[in-house]
Design a protein around this motif. Structure first.
Motif, PDB file in Angstrom:
ATOM      1  N   PRO A 266      15.085  22.190  16.939  1.00 21.90           N
ATOM      2  CA  PRO A 266      14.646  23.436  16.803  1.00 21.90           C
ATOM      3  C   PRO A 266      14.515  24.126  15.572  1.00 21.90           C
ATOM      4  O   PRO A 266      15.053  23.248  14.463  1.00 21.90           O
ATOM      5  N   LYS A 267      14.361  25.376  15.083  1.00 23.96           N
ATOM      6  CA  LYS A 267      14.308  25.702  13.843  1.00 23.96           C
ATOM      7  C   LYS A 267      15.576  25.729  13.121  1.00 23.96           C
ATOM      8  O   LYS A 267      16.589  25.882  13.964  1.00 23.96           O
TER       9      LYS A 267
ATOM     10  N   ARG B 252       9.858  17.461  14.346  1.00 26.51           N
ATOM     11  CA  ARG B 252       9.372  16.618  15.464  1.00 26.51           C
ATOM     12  C   ARG B 252       9.886  15.278  14.775  1.00 26.51           C
ATOM     13  O   ARG B 252       8.879  14.764  13.853  1.00 26.51           O
TER      14      ARG B 252
ATOM     15  N   THR C  76       7.061  21.401  13.154  1.00 27.66           N
ATOM     16  CA  THR C  76       6.523  21.902  14.399  1.00 27.66           C
ATOM     17  C   THR C  76       6.219  23.467  14.318  1.00 27.66           C
ATOM     18  O   THR C  76       6.362  24.143  13.424  1.00 27.66           O
ATOM     19  N   ALA C  77       5.521  23.978  15.507  1.00 30.61           N
ATOM     20  CA  ALA C  77       4.817  25.302  15.330  1.00 30.61           C
ATOM     21  C   ALA C  77       5.752  26.373  15.309  1.00 30.61           C
ATOM     22  O   ALA C  77       5.875  27.313  14.618  1.00 30.61           O
ATOM     23  N   ASP C  78       7.048  26.158  15.959  1.00 32.21           N
ATOM     24  CA  ASP C  78       8.038  27.110  15.776  1.00 32.21           C
ATOM     25  C   ASP C  78       9.282  26.828  14.650  1.00 32.21           C
ATOM     26  O   ASP C  78      10.228  27.228  14.702  1.00 32.21           O
ATOM     27  N   GLY C  79       8.840  26.008  13.664  1.00 31.93           N
ATOM     28  CA  GLY C  79       9.792  26.140  12.372  1.00 31.93           C
ATOM     29  C   GLY C  79      10.708  25.015  12.543  1.00 31.93           C
ATOM     30  O   GLY C  79      11.601  24.958  11.583  1.00 31.93           O
ATOM     31  N   GLY C  80      10.589  24.054  13.624  1.00 35.52           N
ATOM     32  CA  GLY C  80      11.482  22.906  13.804  1.00 35.52           C
ATOM     33  C   GLY C  80      10.998  21.594  13.203  1.00 35.52           C
ATOM     34  O   GLY C  80       9.928  21.599  12.281  1.00 35.52           O
TER      35      GLY C  80
END
Lengths: 316, 210
Positions: free
Chosen positions: A219-220, A68, A62-66
């Motif tokens: 999440p990240k 999907r 994902t864009a925030d480092g996590g």
């Protein structure tokens, strides 16, 4: 098994449209739990929508480092993914502690979250069960309750949620992405997916009729030491009596969640604050509302001791 | 010289012969009692079984296990618990071992399915079949087809680097140790308790790297 009609969906949008126009329809993916319950006529869908071919079988950053995770990623593939093994070890460990190799090869991420309790009174259609037959009573309350829940229970139901994976997802603050029957997507925390039993234990999740889980989002990464310890009656292929998921940082801070003790993956953020003070302090917060039966009261000290073992292992 | 590891008569031939010897007049086959308003629905599915293309029109309730046994007469795959707990029905679908009892046949459109019959025959045993005979990896033999299908795919899972509950380092490739194989075979029960010899048979094949 009751007769049912069957159709294959080719996209998530098509699947929810099919569900919206067919009352009583159920989605089927791996089928490892649903088909088992259909054979016993505990689940009696008149129509099955096969969601195996929706293309939701990828794990993407994902864009925030996590990450999907597609709803249809099989448990084996999620546990074996190099990014999950490296950055979310507690999730790999929880998945690998559950079921058998054969079942993990079929069971999906969304299906694992939505699997139903293995309470023997839920499974035995000759017994009362408020979850299976609302208003019929609870056979477990005065029955064989050794494996049942000790926290989050009600007078109507003391069944546990059986998933190991869900405990790790709750620990990691994962969220669930869905597609609703009106075609709109939404996100909700895994923490809000499963309901407390209250007076309505047959209502198990906050999903609406015909709503389809499309992904689980992590999440990240948290860093730290990732541990999942499962205590059970056999060394392998058994549900948890108690399980402890934890991520512990070098300074002793961290988070903890429990499996095998509640109707949902059990976490109390206030217990995380107590972790540096040790297992006794953290377990006291996690189990503050405990209402055990005579037969499962052993789970309270077992939680504290298992958490103690996990914290000792985290120190190395 | 006959090879003691090569059976001269198949178990199935033996069962057919003994069943014929004791046969009584068969009762008319009775289908499941249908409740009013619940007419069975049919669906057509095409998949590949042991290299052959098969197309079946089935009651949608038919499990992959029943399709193999009752519709394709591939009775090597066994029905034990029929609830995914014993592993007797293990087959290999698209390279993965699964419980055939917990999967609907109609969900397998386009799948490649391998059963025990597709792994080897009496004259051309799969290395794991030969190892089960050599190491006495069974007594009654009922769980054996599932054990062997499971073990074949299990060794491939280790080779592919898929970790297990007992893998100490999640970031390192797992090894085919006895501990790893015991954990990974926990979905296959053997009521005769032949586990020690089953692990010996699988370990022998794992050592040879076949």
């Amino acid at each position: 098994m009751r007769a049912f009609t069957y159709e294959r969906a080719r996209s998530a949008a098509e699947a929810v449209a099919m569900a919206a126009r067919t009352p009583g329809a159920r989605f089927i993916a791996g089928g490892t739990n649903l088909l088992d319950l259909m054979k016993l006529e505990i689940e009696t869908p008149a129509h099955l929508i096969d969601v195996n071919r929706l293309g939701l079988d990828r794990i993407e950053p994902t864009a925030d480092g996590g990450l999907r995770i597609g709803a249809l990623v099989r448990n084996t593939d999620l546990a074996a993914d190099p990014r999950v093994r490296r950055d979310y070890g507690v999730l790999s460990r929880a998945l690998l502690a559950g079921a058998s190799g054969q079942l993990r090869n079929r069971a999906t991420t969304a299906g694992n979250l939505l699997q139903r309790t293995r309470c023997p009174y839920f499974y035995d259609t000759n017994q009362p069960c408020n979850k299976r037959a609302p208003g019929s009573g609870c056979g477990a309350l005065d029955g064989f309750s050794r494996a049942h829940a000790v926290v989050g229970v009600s007078d109507a139901c003391i069944a546990t949620h059986p998933s190991d994976m869900a405990v790790a997802l709750r620990l990691l603050d994962a969220s669930v992405g869905t597609l609703q029957s009106n075609g709109e997507a939404r996100r909700l925390p895994v923490a809000d997916l499963h309901r407390a039993p209250g007076e309505t234990p047959h209502l198990e999740t906050t999903l609406a009729a015909g709503e389809l889980i499309t992904a689980v989002v992590l999440p990240k990464p948290l860093g730290g030491v990732h541990l999942y310890r499962k205590v059970r009656d056999r060394a392998s292929y058994a549900f948890a009596l108690v399980s402890v998921a934890a991520v512990v940082q070098p300074d002793g801070s961290g988070r903890v969640a429990l499996g095998g003790v509640a109707p949902k993956p059990w976490r109390r953020e206030a217990a995380d604050v107590e972790l540096p003070r040790g297992a006794k302090a953290a377990a006291a917060v996690l189990l503050a509302e405990a209402r055990p039966t005579d037969q499962n009261a052993f789970k309270l000290p077992l939680v504290e001791r298992t958490l103690g073992a996990v914290l000792a292992e985290a120190k190395g | 010289m006959t090879d003691p590891c090569q059976p001269q008569i198949s178990r199935r031939d033996l069962l057919i012969a003994s069943a014929a010897a004791t046969a009584t007049p068969a009762a008319a086959a009775a289908g499941p009692q249908e409740l009013a308003g619940e007419a069975p629905a049919q669906a057509t599915v095409a998949f590949e079984v042991n290299g052959a293309q098969r197309t079946l029109t089935l009651d949608t309730r038919t499990t992959l296990l029943d399709a193999l046994r009752e519709h394709l007469q591939l009775t090597g795959t066994k029905k034990g618990c029929d609830h995914g707990q014993c592993g007797a029905c293990t087959v290999i679908v698209d390279g993965r071992r699964i419980n055939a009892c917990l999967s609907l046949a109609v969900m397998h459109e386009g799948s490649r399915i391998t059963t025990i019959e597709g792994l080897g025959a009496a004259e051309t045993l799969h290395p794991l079949q030969a190892a089960f005979i050599r190491h006495d990896g069974f007594q009654c033999g009922y769980c054996t087809p599932g054990q062997i299908c499971s073990a074949v795919a299990m060794l491939e899972e280790i080779a592919a680097g898929i970790p297990s509950h007992v893998t100490a380092d999640l970031t390192a490739p797992p090894q085919p140790t006895a501990e790893e194989m015991r954990e990974r075979m926990s979905g296959n029960l053997c009521r005769c308790g032949a586990y020690a010899n089953i692990i010996a048979a699988i370990a022998a094949v794992a050592r040879r790297g076949t």
